[in-house]
Scaffold this motif. Sequence first.
Motif, mmCIF file in Angstrom:
data_model
loop_
_atom_site.group_PDB
_atom_site.id
_atom_site.type_symbol
_atom_site.label_atom_id
_atom_site.label_comp_id
_atom_site.label_asym_id
_atom_site.label_seq_id
_atom_site.Cartn_x
_atom_site.Cartn_y
_atom_site.Cartn_z
ATOM 1 N N MET A 9 -47.394 -1.036 -1.124
ATOM 2 C CA MET A 9 -47.186 -2.233 -1.569
ATOM 3 C C MET A 9 -46.237 -3.000 -1.081
ATOM 4 O O MET A 9 -46.937 -4.318 -1.585
ATOM 5 N N ASP A 10 -45.181 -2.691 -0.523
ATOM 6 C CA ASP A 10 -43.998 -3.383 0.225
ATOM 7 C C ASP A 10 -45.373 -4.391 1.268
ATOM 8 O O ASP A 10 -44.946 -5.243 1.023
ATOM 9 N N GLU A 11 -45.778 -3.678 1.589
ATOM 10 C CA GLU A 11 -46.626 -4.271 3.432
ATOM 11 C C GLU A 11 -47.678 -5.379 1.905
ATOM 12 O O GLU A 11 -47.754 -7.440 2.508
ATOM 13 N N ILE A 12 -48.045 -5.216 1.023
ATOM 14 C CA ILE A 12 -49.598 -6.026 0.522
ATOM 15 C C ILE A 12 -48.699 -7.711 -0.233
ATOM 16 O O ILE A 12 -49.087 -8.656 0.134
ATOM 17 N N ALA A 13 -46.966 -7.308 -0.686
ATOM 18 C CA ALA A 13 -46.616 -8.356 -0.968
ATOM 19 C C ALA A 13 -45.734 -9.076 -0.499
ATOM 20 O O ALA A 13 -45.730 -10.659 -0.359
ATOM 21 N N SER A 14 -45.799 -9.063 0.972
ATOM 22 C CA SER A 14 -45.255 -9.487 2.047
ATOM 23 C C SER A 14 -45.937 -10.242 2.767
ATOM 24 O O SER A 14 -45.578 -11.238 3.269
ATOM 25 N N SER A 15 -46.949 -9.454 3.120
ATOM 26 C CA SER A 15 -47.784 -9.966 4.064
ATOM 27 C C SER A 15 -49.028 -10.435 3.960
ATOM 28 O O SER A 15 -50.106 -11.280 4.974
ATOM 29 N N ILE A 16 -49.670 -10.253 2.997
ATOM 30 C CA ILE A 16 -50.870 -10.594 2.762
ATOM 31 C C ILE A 16 -50.993 -10.795 1.368
ATOM 32 O O ILE A 16 -51.686 -12.168 1.121
ATOM 33 N N LEU A 17 -50.553 -10.820 0.153
ATOM 34 C CA LEU A 17 -49.857 -11.671 -1.049
ATOM 35 C C LEU A 17 -49.601 -13.017 -0.417
ATOM 36 O O LEU A 17 -50.437 -14.153 -1.047
ATOM 37 N N THR A 18 -48.516 -12.748 0.401
ATOM 38 C CA THR A 18 -48.507 -14.508 1.090
ATOM 39 C C THR A 18 -49.323 -15.645 1.779
ATOM 40 O O THR A 18 -48.895 -16.577 2.441
ATOM 41 N N ASN A 19 -49.892 -14.872 2.070
ATOM 42 C CA ASN A 19 -51.106 -15.504 3.295
ATOM 43 C C ASN A 19 -52.431 -15.772 2.613
ATOM 44 O O ASN A 19 -52.909 -15.248 1.654
ATOM 45 N N PRO A 20 -52.337 -17.277 2.591
ATOM 46 C CA PRO A 20 -53.661 -18.198 1.409
ATOM 47 C C PRO A 20 -55.054 -17.373 2.014
ATOM 48 O O PRO A 20 -55.588 -17.292 1.344
ATOM 49 N N ALA A 21 -55.059 -16.963 3.127
ATOM 50 C CA ALA A 21 -56.502 -16.597 3.560
ATOM 51 C C ALA A 21 -56.816 -15.051 3.031
ATOM 52 O O ALA A 21 -57.938 -15.192 2.845
ATOM 53 N N PHE A 22 -56.153 -14.554 2.650
ATOM 54 C CA PHE A 22 -55.945 -13.345 2.096
ATOM 55 C C PHE A 22 -54.910 -13.175 0.707
ATOM 56 O O PHE A 22 -55.259 -12.307 -0.268
ATOM 57 N N ARG A 23 -54.667 -14.013 -0.202
ATOM 58 C CA ARG A 23 -53.893 -13.495 -1.479
ATOM 59 C C ARG A 23 -55.060 -12.906 -2.825
ATOM 60 O O ARG A 23 -54.771 -11.961 -3.621
ATOM 61 N N ASP A 24 -56.291 -13.281 -2.240
ATOM 62 C CA ASP A 24 -57.185 -12.945 -3.387
ATOM 63 C C ASP A 24 -57.411 -11.497 -3.497
ATOM 64 O O ASP A 24 -57.020 -10.808 -4.306
ATOM 65 N N LEU A 25 -57.111 -11.394 -1.985
ATOM 66 C CA LEU A 25 -57.460 -9.230 -1.657
ATOM 67 C C LEU A 25 -56.614 -9.505 -2.435
ATOM 68 O O LEU A 25 -56.309 -7.987 -2.521
ATOM 69 N N GLY A 26 -55.261 -9.402 -1.856
ATOM 70 C CA GLY A 26 -53.279 -8.940 -2.432
ATOM 71 C C GLY A 26 -53.616 -8.744 -3.332
ATOM 72 O O GLY A 26 -52.919 -7.430 -3.891
ATOM 73 N N GLU A 27 -54.210 -10.053 -4.540
ATOM 74 C CA GLU A 27 -54.067 -9.622 -6.101
ATOM 75 C C GLU A 27 -54.548 -7.667 -6.177
ATOM 76 O O GLU A 27 -54.635 -7.406 -7.395
ATOM 77 N N ARG A 28 -56.253 -8.269 -5.964
ATOM 78 C CA ARG A 28 -56.975 -7.197 -6.177
ATOM 79 C C ARG A 28 -56.020 -5.914 -5.666
ATOM 80 O O ARG A 28 -56.408 -4.953 -6.199
ATOM 81 N N LEU A 29 -55.707 -5.845 -4.772
ATOM 82 C CA LEU A 29 -54.717 -4.433 -3.830
ATOM 83 C C LEU A 29 -53.921 -4.403 -4.714
ATOM 84 O O LEU A 29 -53.581 -2.661 -5.374
ATOM 85 N N ILE A 30 -53.323 -5.356 -5.632
ATOM 86 C CA ILE A 30 -51.976 -5.197 -6.615
ATOM 87 C C ILE A 30 -52.666 -4.084 -7.876
ATOM 88 O O ILE A 30 -51.925 -3.135 -8.282
ATOM 89 N N ILE A 31 -52.776 -4.753 -7.896
ATOM 90 C CA ILE A 31 -53.911 -4.557 -9.670
ATOM 91 C C ILE A 31 -54.564 -3.298 -9.576
ATOM 92 O O ILE A 31 -54.738 -2.880 -10.175
ATOM 93 N N GLY A 32 -55.252 -3.030 -8.416
ATOM 94 C CA GLY A 32 -55.404 -1.270 -8.233
ATOM 95 C C GLY A 32 -54.410 -0.727 -8.454
ATOM 96 O O GLY A 32 -55.017 1.189 -8.827
ATOM 97 N N ALA A 33 -53.414 -0.459 -8.022
ATOM 98 C CA ALA A 33 -52.240 0.223 -7.990
ATOM 99 C C ALA A 33 -52.221 1.258 -9.097
ATOM 100 O O ALA A 33 -52.513 0.482 -10.615
ATOM 101 N N PRO A 34 -51.635 2.389 -9.559
ATOM 102 C CA PRO A 34 -51.881 3.494 -10.639
ATOM 103 C C PRO A 34 -50.455 2.774 -11.564
ATOM 104 O O PRO A 34 -49.577 2.174 -11.243
ATOM 105 N N SER A 35 -50.265 2.638 -12.469
ATOM 106 C CA SER A 35 -49.813 1.627 -13.775
ATOM 107 C C SER A 35 -48.014 2.355 -12.878
ATOM 108 O O SER A 35 -47.639 1.432 -13.859
#
Length: 399
Positions: free
Chosen positions: A70-96
């Motif tokens: 989650m830390d890597e997704i938030a820091s390197s994927i969510l902040t990259n415009p080319a992958f931001r939408d997929l970063g969001e999908r990865l994050i919201i798929g995490a357990p509650s």
Amino acid sequence: MIRPSEVKPFLSHEDPIVRKFAVHYFHELESADDGIMPWVLQGFRLPSSVDDRRTLLAFSTDFAQTDSTMDEIASSILTNPAFRDLGERLIIGAPSQLLRSYEHIFPKLSSEARKVAFQRASLADLDGPTLLETLIDHSENANGKDIFESNYSFGVYISRELAARLDAPKDHIHQWMDTTYPENYDGYGDIYACVLAGMFQYEDMVPRLVDYLHLDADLLNEEVARALTRIGTPNIIIERIERAFPESEWKFRLFASAVLSTVKHPSSEGAMLTLLQREEDESIRTVLADGLCNLLSVKGIATVKQVIDEGYDETMLDLVEPLYANCVINGVDDPELPSWKAYLEESERAYRERRNRFIDNAPWSGSTGSRTVVKPVKVGRNDPCPCGSGKKYKKCCGA
């Protein structure tokens, strides 16, 4: 046949064709192993095209997450415009519970993703019985609605949460799963029951699940296939499928083939080799051959090559791609490997040219208005649709 644990390193293989096969392998395996995502992120860090990296992420959105991923997704994927939408999908798929600990990044999400994140994180406060009540209420409220209006994915998420709770009311869950629905039923209770059967790995549900494959109901059939994959008991599932297969209708054989390809066991391999020799329908033979590759069957390589030589249903998928990956992962030095790779790379280049021409000629191309054009996920003929339907792209969003 090699074990799934031996396939993980191929998620970061130097060849993007092999990486894509590996991520599809785990996408279809329905595994809860939190050791998969670190390998995906390692593959994502390799020098590669944006398309290849997006494909890797697009089929990882259901993989188990940890604090480090989650830390890597938030820091390197969510902040990259080319992958931001997929970063969001990865994050919201995490357990509650994990989502709850990352509420500090919710303001960085788009408004729609933020809404979903808060909705899912709120489930962390619910005990098992309340979660079941929430799922039943969600199911009843979805009656008569389509998959998008009903927020179907939220029901699947609740089911996953419920399966992870030690206080899940299993007797009440089984009672709800035993509900009989009328023929004209237009809700989702029967489908969520299949999801729960898989999540809880209820072996006693296998006969009913296999019988469901005879029904003409795509979404139900897809969830049944996933449930059987999660249950994964070969001596029960494969025997029942193999017995029913020869005399069953086309759609049963189609979905049953998918199940056989995801139950990673030598008995699945043996069943598929036997059924392929007896099968006359070109499309089913194609799916069975693809399934042998998805099992990473060395015994099946010669058979798949024969299917290709004799002709197969190329409108369904390209068998060269899984055959190539199967040989590479198993270390089979087939003399045709170089020509297969050249063919696949040329097919990829031609695909990108067609896609780019379509984008350039689209009605919104060059628009100066406020419309946002989202960079499309690269999907090919063999790929499941990134929307999560479980269907091939060409029969879903790419239709």
